[in-house]
Design an enzyme around this catalytic site. Sequence first.
Site, PDB file in Angstrom:
ATOM      1  CG  HIS A  61      -2.038  -1.032   1.081  1.00 21.69           C
ATOM      2  ND1 HIS A  61      -3.027  -1.189   2.007  1.00 21.69           N
ATOM      3  CD2 HIS A  61      -2.293  -1.946   0.114  1.00 21.69           C
ATOM      4  CE1 HIS A  61      -3.852  -2.146   1.615  1.00 21.69           C
ATOM      5  NE2 HIS A  61      -3.430  -2.629   0.466  1.00 21.69           N
ATOM      6  CD  GLU A  63      -1.393   3.738   3.940  1.00 25.27           C
ATOM      7  OE1 GLU A  63      -1.169   3.173   2.848  1.00 25.27           O
ATOM      8  OE2 GLU A  63      -2.501   3.725   4.481  1.00 25.27           O
ATOM      9  CB  CYS A  90      -6.034  -1.110   5.349  1.00 24.34           C
ATOM     10  SG  CYS A  90      -4.319  -1.623   5.244  1.00 24.34           S
ATOM     11  CB  CYS A  99      -1.271   0.747   6.212  1.00 24.65           C
ATOM     12  SG  CYS A  99      -1.022   0.093   4.572  1.00 24.65           S
TER      13      CYS A  99
END
Length: 385
Positions: A61, A63, A90, A99
């Site tokens: 992701h 991040e 998430c 994350c």
Amino acid sequence: MIQRQTNALEPTVIGPLLEELRKECQEHRFSVAPNPCVGAAIISGDRVVARGFHERWGSAHAEVNAMNAARAAGVDEAEWDAIIVTLEPCSSEGKTPPCLQAILDAGIPRVGIGAVDPDPRHSGAAVSLMEEAGLEVCVFQEPDTFEEENAAFCGWVSPDRVRAARPWTIAKWAQTRTGQLSPPEDVGEGRWISGPESLAEVQVLRGEVDAILTGVGTLKSDDPRLSLRSPGTGEAPLRVVLDSYLRTPTDAALFRAPGTEESVGEVVILTLAGADGPRWRALEESGARVVGLRGDEEDRVSLVEVHLWLWEQGLRRVLLEAGPRLLESHFERDLIDQVRVYTGDVFGGEGVSLGHTLAGLSLAARLDRESGQDAVLEGFLLQED
Ligand SMILES: NC(=O)c1ccc[n+]([C@@H]2O[C@H](COP(=O)([O-])OP(=O)(O)OC[C@H]3O[C@@H](n4cnc5c(N)ncnc54)[C@H](OP(=O)(O)O)[C@@H]3O)[C@@H](O)[C@H]2O)c1
């Protein structure tokens, strides 16, 4: 922990940064769907030291990519004053670890968020958990902007759609300028319409899905491998053939062992429950898993059952690489979410044209681009209510 003085969450700083991230992450919209487009940045003092984006479905992701970019730039975790992310992180395990945990583990004291997750199953969860953990969290909610830019994702997580358990389905095909899926006999060995650049793109796409779906018609005429031929393009997807009467040849190319630099997924044949026993066993001996499903009103494998079965296997993103019959059946039943169509520099061709079907589609986030000599159309389908 002593926190450094910073204006990292100052709206006049974050607003323009969020806008830039939101724009930039749109570039990946077709590779991440049905996930949303997300961008993130790490701030140290008054500097943006790294950015990251969610670039491929199933991979890291935004991040995590931003944090990795900051590390690669030599900026220590202790110097990270804030992470800015266009969507609430998430908080549950999906294809990748949450994350939220990565942010807590890195000890980032401040988090700026562009929009709360619209998925009712997760909305606000990460914000609460981060606040409970003592982080300073600031939500710069601009819901209309997020929904406009992520219409496909917002539709996908809506309660009505979530009840219809089926995977996100991408229809990909190559056509001639007149919409036929098979070229004239004297072009491309009567089979190839698109050029090498487009074929390479399809390899990447195959690495971004859980399964490839095709029909026995394609199998009998083209004898495809449906494999990944470029190393590093992803995990080989399951190869699923819809074959109501078990006409798949037992010596089909699908059953051959992979060559060097080629990876292949398991072969599954979805047929009518109670289909011919000896053929069933022969195909199993060739290496296929054969699964019997209910039929539709035309005595073919029911597509609703097919997609339910795919979902139940945990397959969430599927690529439909089939001929006109299976493509049309999918469109008729509103089972397509995304299209990628390659139009080669070829006129005429064999079989029915999908030109009319394509012209009638309501597409969102449409992108027209080029791939070598081919014109490429990508878009999300707007489902009728
Ligand atoms: N240009 C491209 O991108 C591309 C891609 C693939 C194929 N092709 C071309 O397309 C041609 C083959 O076309 P096609 O239409 O015969 O192949 P297809 O769409 O791949 O397969 C059709 C077959 O799927 C089976 N099927 C099972 N359940 C079905 C359902 N619910 N609805 C519809 N079909 C179902 C049917 O056979 P049963 O009833 O026996 O199950 C049907 O005949 C070939 O010339 C090939 O070269 C082109």
